[in-house]
Each structure stands twice: as structure tokens, then as C-alpha cells.
Design an enzyme around this catalytic site. Structure first.
Site, PDB file in Angstrom:
ATOM      1  N   TYR A  50       0.838  -1.194   0.000  1.00  0.00           N
ATOM      2  CA  TYR A  50       0.000   0.000   0.000  1.00  0.00           C
ATOM      3  C   TYR A  50       0.879   1.253   0.000  1.00  0.00           C
ATOM      4  CZ  TYR A  50      -4.026  -2.888   1.428  1.00  0.00           C
ATOM      5  OH  TYR A  50      -5.026  -3.830   1.495  1.00  0.00           O
ATOM      6  N   TYR A  62      -0.116 -10.335   0.490  1.00  0.00           N
ATOM      7  CA  TYR A  62       0.943  -9.836   1.376  1.00  0.00           C
ATOM      8  C   TYR A  62       0.853 -10.534   2.729  1.00  0.00           C
ATOM      9  CZ  TYR A  62      -2.814  -6.786   3.113  1.00  0.00           C
ATOM     10  OH  TYR A  62      -4.006  -6.301   3.610  1.00  0.00           O
ATOM     11  N   ARG A 122      -2.538 -12.546   3.421  1.00  0.00           N
ATOM     12  CA  ARG A 122      -3.811 -12.059   2.898  1.00  0.00           C
ATOM     13  C   ARG A 122      -3.895 -12.279   1.400  1.00  0.00           C
ATOM     14  NH1 ARG A 122      -7.774  -8.219   4.201  1.00  0.00           N
ATOM     15  NH2 ARG A 122      -8.805 -10.230   3.894  1.00  0.00           N
ATOM     16  N   HIS A 148      -7.246  -8.638  -2.605  1.00  0.00           N
ATOM     17  CA  HIS A 148      -8.553  -8.091  -2.246  1.00  0.00           C
ATOM     18  C   HIS A 148      -8.563  -6.595  -2.502  1.00  0.00           C
ATOM     19  CE1 HIS A 148      -6.056  -7.612   1.363  1.00  0.00           C
ATOM     20  NE2 HIS A 148      -6.800  -6.543   1.631  1.00  0.00           N
ATOM     21  N   HIS A 199     -10.573  -2.994  -1.160  1.00  0.00           N
ATOM     22  CA  HIS A 199     -11.404  -2.395  -0.118  1.00  0.00           C
ATOM     23  C   HIS A 199     -12.441  -1.448  -0.731  1.00  0.00           C
ATOM     24  CE1 HIS A 199      -8.675  -3.530   3.278  1.00  0.00           C
ATOM     25  NE2 HIS A 199      -7.778  -3.520   2.304  1.00  0.00           N
TER      26      HIS A 199
END
Length: 215
Positions: A99, A138, A146, A149, A151
Site C-alpha cells: 500500500y 501480502y 492475505r 482483495h 477495499h
């Protein structure tokens, strides 16, 4: 950025809502979309570019690294009525699973050509559409990685704000993800999206309808 690239970008953004009708909507389920955690990486600083094409950043010539996909869908209430003028916040990791957020300590590289965050407004039929890349997985801890995905946070006056996550159907990490597996069926199926390439389409497309509850 070349004139050809600019024209391609403008054409995509011009059709970012209306073209969603081309993709058939997923079957509507009566239940509202399950909530999921916002996570620690919700964008906290305003950025110049938050449009519907996250594969490019305004002012840069390059394209984001990774597999380009298109996501479309509708925001609906419990009765299947469209929710117009809803704000749909979308944010995600890049293709490396990183991110663009100061709290992300993942050593994976950043991608200066990836926008990472989009702010969309649904049209009169509740439709939204954006282009992005399939995010990378990650690690959270030694025993938990995870899966890819995206958000979503949906807000509209008169409706309860909803924060959730969309997952890529068929990814092997889905079956071991603590957040996704915390949702019981059939709610879990509402968060899983199949991506397929329609005849003549440049990229794979997936449909993610979001059902919110009226206040």
C-alpha cells in the site's frame, strides 16, 4: 504522456459509469453485503488523482505494473432499488502487495504509476465502474498471508455506511484467510467475484454488486 495515451484514458473515464451496463449484473441477494474491516491502510492524505482509472497516475507516462482488470457493479438497497449518488471509496495494495501508506511496513516495492485509491459516484441506476490491477497478496504474520482483495467504503445520506472487501474467486489463499473465512455462507459468496474476458474485451471483467441498508 502521449496524445494516444491521453485519449485512451479519457475514453475510459468518459464511459466509467455508463459502460457498466454492458456487463451483466450478478444475481441480487436479499441480504446486505457483509461488513469487513477497514484495515490500517485507508488513505488519510488527499491525492491529486482519484479517478476511475487506477492503472495510471495523472502527469505520468507509465502504466501500473500488474494484470489490468475492470470492476463494475451497482449499489442497491435491500429491495433491489438503485442507490444513486453514493460515494464509493476504493483502495488497495499494488501488484507487489504494498500500500502507498506510511503505516505499511511491507518491504515490497511501491509503484509510482499506480493510483491506489479511487473515489467514485454512482449514477442514476446505482452503477459504478473502475479500472485497476489485480492486487498482490501480502503477509500479515508467519501463518497468515492475505489474498488479493480490494477495499470498498460506500456512503450515502439515508443509508448506513458500509465498509467491505472484494475477493478474487478461485484464489487459493481465500480458503485460509481469517477475515474472509469469518463470514458465513451465503454472505461469503457475496464477496467473491469471478473475472472473465468477454469476447473482444481487452481485460478481464468482474461484477461486484453492493447491498446497503437504509437508515
Amino acid at each position: 504522456m502521449s496524445d494516444k495515451t491521453n485519449e485512451t484514458r479519457r475514453n475510459f473515464l468518459r464511459g466509467s459509469v455508463g459502460a457498466a451496463a454492458v456487463v451483466a449484473s450478478a444475481p441480487l441477494l436479499a441480504a446486505t453485503t457483509p461488513k469487513q474491516t477497514e484495515g490500517p491502510f485507508y488513505p488519510v492524505h488527499e491525492q491529486r488523482d482519484t479517478d476511475a482509472d487506477m492503472t495510471r497516475v495523472e502527469g505520468r507516462a507509465g502504466q501500473a505494473i500488474g494484470e489490468v482488470v475492470e470492476v463494475s457493479g451497482r449499489v442497491l438497497d435491500e429491495d433491489g432499488n438503485p442507490v444513486a449518488d453514493a460515494l464509493v471509496d476504493v483502495w488497495q495494495a499494488n501488484a507487489h502487495g504494498r500500500y502507498a501508506h506510511e503505516r505499511d511496513r511491507n518491504p515490497a516495492p511501491l509503484d509510482e504509476n499506480f493510483q491506489g485509491w479511487a473515489k467514485l459516484i454512482t449514477d442514476a441506476e446505482g452503477r459504478y465502474r473502475f479500472r485497476t490491477i489485480r492486487p498482490g497478496a501480502y503477509p500479515v504474520r508467519d501463518d497468515w498471508t492475505r489474498p488479493p482483495h480490494i477495499h470498498f467504503k460506500v456512503a450515502r445520506r439515508g443509508y448506513h455506511e458500509l465498509t467491505t472487501q472484494m475477493y478474487f474467486a478461485g484464489d487459493p489463499l481465500n480458503d485460509r484467510d481469517l477475515l474472509l473465512q469469518s463470514v458465513s455462507e451465503p454472505g461469503r459468496s457475496m464477496l467473491l467475484v469471478e473475472f472473465t474476458a468477454a469476447p473482444g474485451a481487452e481485460v478481464k471483467q468482474g461484477v461486484f454488486d453492493i447491498v446497503v441498508r437504509r437508515v
